[in-house]
Design a protein around this motif. Structure first.
Motif, PDB file in Angstrom:
ATOM      1  N   THR A 296      85.552 -21.244  21.021  1.00  0.00           N
ATOM      2  CA  THR A 296      85.890 -20.533  19.781  1.00  0.00           C
ATOM      3  C   THR A 296      84.769 -19.566  19.401  1.00  0.00           C
ATOM      4  O   THR A 296      83.601 -19.814  19.695  1.00  0.00           O
ATOM      5  CB  THR A 296      86.134 -21.523  18.614  1.00  0.00           C
ATOM      6  OG1 THR A 296      84.958 -22.318  18.415  1.00  0.00           O
ATOM      7  CG2 THR A 296      87.310 -22.425  18.919  1.00  0.00           C
ATOM      8  N   PRO A 297      85.113 -18.467  18.732  1.00  0.00           N
ATOM      9  CA  PRO A 297      84.108 -17.442  18.403  1.00  0.00           C
ATOM     10  C   PRO A 297      83.029 -17.957  17.451  1.00  0.00           C
ATOM     11  O   PRO A 297      83.276 -18.837  16.621  1.00  0.00           O
ATOM     12  CB  PRO A 297      84.935 -16.337  17.734  1.00  0.00           C
ATOM     13  CG  PRO A 297      86.339 -16.578  18.160  1.00  0.00           C
ATOM     14  CD  PRO A 297      86.467 -18.066  18.316  1.00  0.00           C
ATOM     15  N   ASN A 298      81.844 -17.390  17.585  1.00  0.00           N
ATOM     16  CA  ASN A 298      80.700 -17.730  16.752  1.00  0.00           C
ATOM     17  C   ASN A 298      79.943 -16.436  16.463  1.00  0.00           C
ATOM     18  O   ASN A 298      80.024 -15.481  17.242  1.00  0.00           O
ATOM     19  CB  ASN A 298      79.793 -18.722  17.502  1.00  0.00           C
ATOM     20  CG  ASN A 298      78.827 -19.457  16.603  1.00  0.00           C
ATOM     21  OD1 ASN A 298      79.230 -20.013  15.588  1.00  0.00           O
ATOM     22  ND2 ASN A 298      77.572 -19.478  16.973  1.00  0.00           N
ATOM     23  N   PRO A 299      79.217 -16.345  15.347  1.00  0.00           N
ATOM     24  CA  PRO A 299      78.492 -15.105  15.050  1.00  0.00           C
ATOM     25  C   PRO A 299      77.534 -14.704  16.170  1.00  0.00           C
ATOM     26  O   PRO A 299      76.885 -15.554  16.782  1.00  0.00           O
ATOM     27  CB  PRO A 299      77.723 -15.450  13.768  1.00  0.00           C
ATOM     28  CG  PRO A 299      78.526 -16.526  13.123  1.00  0.00           C
ATOM     29  CD  PRO A 299      79.084 -17.336  14.259  1.00  0.00           C
ATOM     30  N   ALA A 300      77.440 -13.417  16.422  1.00  0.00           N
ATOM     31  CA  ALA A 300      76.515 -12.903  17.436  1.00  0.00           C
ATOM     32  C   ALA A 300      75.082 -13.200  17.031  1.00  0.00           C
ATOM     33  O   ALA A 300      74.754 -13.287  15.840  1.00  0.00           O
ATOM     34  CB  ALA A 300      76.719 -11.405  17.615  1.00  0.00           C
ATOM     35  N   GLU A 301      74.201 -13.341  18.026  1.00  0.00           N
ATOM     36  CA  GLU A 301      72.816 -13.728  17.760  1.00  0.00           C
ATOM     37  C   GLU A 301      72.084 -12.704  16.893  1.00  0.00           C
ATOM     38  O   GLU A 301      71.246 -13.070  16.071  1.00  0.00           O
ATOM     39  CB  GLU A 301      72.086 -13.947  19.082  1.00  0.00           C
ATOM     40  CG  GLU A 301      72.483 -15.270  19.726  1.00  0.00           C
ATOM     41  CD  GLU A 301      72.047 -15.401  21.169  1.00  0.00           C
ATOM     42  OE1 GLU A 301      71.631 -14.381  21.749  1.00  0.00           O
ATOM     43  OE2 GLU A 301      72.136 -16.510  21.711  1.00  0.00           O
ATOM     44  N   ASP A 302      72.398 -11.413  17.056  1.00  0.00           N
ATOM     45  CA  ASP A 302      71.715 -10.414  16.228  1.00  0.00           C
ATOM     46  C   ASP A 302      72.110 -10.554  14.764  1.00  0.00           C
ATOM     47  O   ASP A 302      71.297 -10.324  13.862  1.00  0.00           O
ATOM     48  CB  ASP A 302      71.988  -8.997  16.744  1.00  0.00           C
ATOM     49  CG  ASP A 302      73.466  -8.638  16.763  1.00  0.00           C
ATOM     50  OD1 ASP A 302      74.318  -9.549  16.720  1.00  0.00           O
ATOM     51  OD2 ASP A 302      73.762  -7.428  16.828  1.00  0.00           O
ATOM     52  N   LYS A 303      73.353 -10.972  14.503  1.00  0.00           N
ATOM     53  CA  LYS A 303      73.782 -11.202  13.119  1.00  0.00           C
ATOM     54  C   LYS A 303      73.044 -12.391  12.516  1.00  0.00           C
ATOM     55  O   LYS A 303      72.656 -12.366  11.344  1.00  0.00           O
ATOM     56  CB  LYS A 303      75.295 -11.434  13.062  1.00  0.00           C
ATOM     57  CG  LYS A 303      76.120 -10.185  13.307  1.00  0.00           C
ATOM     58  CD  LYS A 303      77.600 -10.452  13.064  1.00  0.00           C
ATOM     59  CE  LYS A 303      78.422  -9.182  13.213  1.00  0.00           C
ATOM     60  NZ  LYS A 303      79.869  -9.435  12.979  1.00  0.00           N
ATOM     61  N   ASP A 304      72.871 -13.438  13.320  1.00  0.00           N
ATOM     62  CA  ASP A 304      72.142 -14.607  12.826  1.00  0.00           C
ATOM     63  C   ASP A 304      70.682 -14.270  12.555  1.00  0.00           C
ATOM     64  O   ASP A 304      70.101 -14.721  11.565  1.00  0.00           O
ATOM     65  CB  ASP A 304      72.243 -15.766  13.822  1.00  0.00           C
ATOM     66  CG  ASP A 304      73.561 -16.509  13.715  1.00  0.00           C
ATOM     67  OD1 ASP A 304      74.220 -16.402  12.663  1.00  0.00           O
ATOM     68  OD2 ASP A 304      73.932 -17.206  14.675  1.00  0.00           O
ATOM     69  N   LYS A 305      70.080 -13.482  13.424  1.00  0.00           N
ATOM     70  CA  LYS A 305      68.682 -13.078  13.203  1.00  0.00           C
ATOM     71  C   LYS A 305      68.546 -12.271  11.925  1.00  0.00           C
ATOM     72  O   LYS A 305      67.594 -12.449  11.149  1.00  0.00           O
ATOM     73  CB  LYS A 305      68.175 -12.296  14.416  1.00  0.00           C
ATOM     74  CG  LYS A 305      67.929 -13.174  15.632  1.00  0.00           C
ATOM     75  CD  LYS A 305      67.483 -12.358  16.844  1.00  0.00           C
ATOM     76  CE  LYS A 305      67.270 -13.268  18.057  1.00  0.00           C
ATOM     77  NZ  LYS A 305      66.914 -12.507  19.274  1.00  0.00           N
ATOM     78  N   ALA A 306      69.521 -11.385  11.681  1.00  0.00           N
ATOM     79  CA  ALA A 306      69.504 -10.601  10.447  1.00  0.00           C
ATOM     80  C   ALA A 306      69.675 -11.506   9.228  1.00  0.00           C
ATOM     81  O   ALA A 306      69.024 -11.302   8.191  1.00  0.00           O
ATOM     82  CB  ALA A 306      70.599  -9.535  10.482  1.00  0.00           C
ATOM     83  N   MET A 307      70.543 -12.510   9.347  1.00  0.00           N
ATOM     84  CA  MET A 307      70.745 -13.452   8.241  1.00  0.00           C
ATOM     85  C   MET A 307      69.469 -14.254   7.978  1.00  0.00           C
ATOM     86  O   MET A 307      69.079 -14.446   6.819  1.00  0.00           O
ATOM     87  CB  MET A 307      71.901 -14.406   8.558  1.00  0.00           C
ATOM     88  CG  MET A 307      72.137 -15.453   7.474  1.00  0.00           C
ATOM     89  SD  MET A 307      73.551 -16.537   7.803  1.00  0.00           S
ATOM     90  CE  MET A 307      72.926 -17.516   9.176  1.00  0.00           C
ATOM     91  N   PHE A 308      68.805 -14.706   9.038  1.00  0.00           N
ATOM     92  CA  PHE A 308      67.559 -15.448   8.863  1.00  0.00           C
ATOM     93  C   PHE A 308      66.517 -14.585   8.153  1.00  0.00           C
ATOM     94  O   PHE A 308      65.806 -15.063   7.259  1.00  0.00           O
ATOM     95  CB  PHE A 308      67.024 -15.917  10.218  1.00  0.00           C
ATOM     96  CG  PHE A 308      67.541 -17.261  10.655  1.00  0.00           C
ATOM     97  CD1 PHE A 308      68.885 -17.574  10.551  1.00  0.00           C
ATOM     98  CD2 PHE A 308      66.688 -18.228  11.162  1.00  0.00           C
ATOM     99  CE1 PHE A 308      69.370 -18.820  10.944  1.00  0.00           C
ATOM    100  CE2 PHE A 308      67.156 -19.475  11.555  1.00  0.00           C
ATOM    101  CZ  PHE A 308      68.504 -19.764  11.448  1.00  0.00           C
TER     102      PHE A 308
END
Length: 334
Positions: A296-308
């Protein structure tokens, strides 16, 4: 006054906590969270499907069941070198835990299981916490995984004992509990949570938390999953879980199991950063990173880094926490 770790919660107590006014519930959960965890730390885990599809189980939510027609194509166990490369990439991207999932009803004593043991050993040597989810385990298999260097075993109970046979008929709730006990006997850290949005009632959610919080030893990790409705499964038409339902589950889990890593798991791809931030405020301190959670889809790693960066969050180091003293940290191979 420090919170007391309890394993004797009653359903009435859990029900009272779960139904508190939402801001009171979140405040209590956040207060307890800060007693036991660094508020800015979030455990970053990577989940890889090392053997996909063709599962004999009939879990009504799962795209990997052979009983349903979905877009998942069955695949054999991945080559070891490919898995190790994925683990190396995950570590480079900030993950400290690497979880391997195999769509098996149960682990079998065969070449594939031996290959998984080799994968566990190699990834453990990278200095990462190694987790696996391979279906039902007996005591001997759990011991072999422990000796290979497995840090955690994921085996979700999915839902309440009362609702379980409405979701799965090919194994029982007690089968799930037995595997958890076998992992704990082998001194493997247990990762166990569930899914909401399966058509269960709030009372079922309370009952699921009752089971988890009254285990002789709380799970080290508690994933809280929102159903991702997959075309071709019996639950393809289920509604999206409201964020406030996730917050109630996360907050209640945090209050009941203060030391556990509460993982914001499946369904995160549909949640904007504002909703994920509320879940972190409610006591979540672990996520899965990477573009896909098994299938199942999950947020891209660059989006997670931006969120962090936006939320001033940092990855939690490997082997940190109450369970760390049970495991020998293996230095990274040079």
């Amino acid at each position: 006054m420090k919170s007391i770790i309890r394993n004797d919660w009653s359903k009435a107590e859990i029900r009272e906590i779960y139904h508190k006014p939402i801001f009171d519930l979140m405040y209590e959960a956040q207060s307890i969270h800060r007693e036991f965890h660094k508020s800015s730390e979030v455990q970053v885990c990577t989940l890889l499907s090392v053997k996909t599809g063709g599962c004999k189980e009939d879990c009504s939510y799962c795209s990997q069941s052979a009983k349903y027609t979905t877009n998942v194509k069955p695949q054999k166990l991945m080559p070891t070198d490919e898995v190790l490369q994925k683990a190396k990439q995950a570590k480079e991207n900030g993950s400290t835990r690497f979880c391997m999932g195999a769509a098996w009803r149960e682990a079998r004593d065969n070449r594939d299981f031996d290959r998984v043991l080799d994968m566990v050993s190699e990834i453990n040597g990278m200095g990462m916490e190694v987790c696996a989810t391979l279906g039902l385990l007996n005591e001997e298999q759990a011991q072999k995984l422990k000796e290979a260097g497995l840090y955690a075993y994921n085996h979700n109970i999915d839902t309440s004992r009362e609702y379980y046979d409405k979701v799965i008929t090919t194994r029982t709730f007690d089968d799930r509990i037995e595997t958890i006990k076998n992992a704990q006997k082998a001194k493997i850290s247990v990762c166990s949570g569930g899914i909401i949005g399966l058509g269960e009632t709030e009372e079922d959610r309370i009952s699921m938390l009752f089971t988890l919080s009254n285990l002789p030893e709380h799970p080290e990790s508690v994933p809280v999953n929102a159903l991702v409705a997959i075309e071709g499964t019996p639950m393809e038409g289920n509604d999206r879980v409201p964020v406030w339902d996730m917050i109630r589950m996360i907050s209640t889990a945090r209050i009941l199991m203060p030391k556990a890593m509460v993982r914001l798991s499946a369904g995160r791809n549909e949640m904007p950063v504002s909703e994920q931030a509320l879940c972190f405020m409610a006591g979540a301190n672990s996520i899965f990173a990477g573009d896909e959670l098994l299938t199942t889809p999950n947020p891209a790693e660059d989006k997670d880094k931006a969120m962090f960066d936006l939320l001033n969050l940092v990855p939690r180091p490997a082997y940190k926490g109450a369970a760390a003293d049970k495991f020998e940290q293996v230095p990274e191979k040079v």
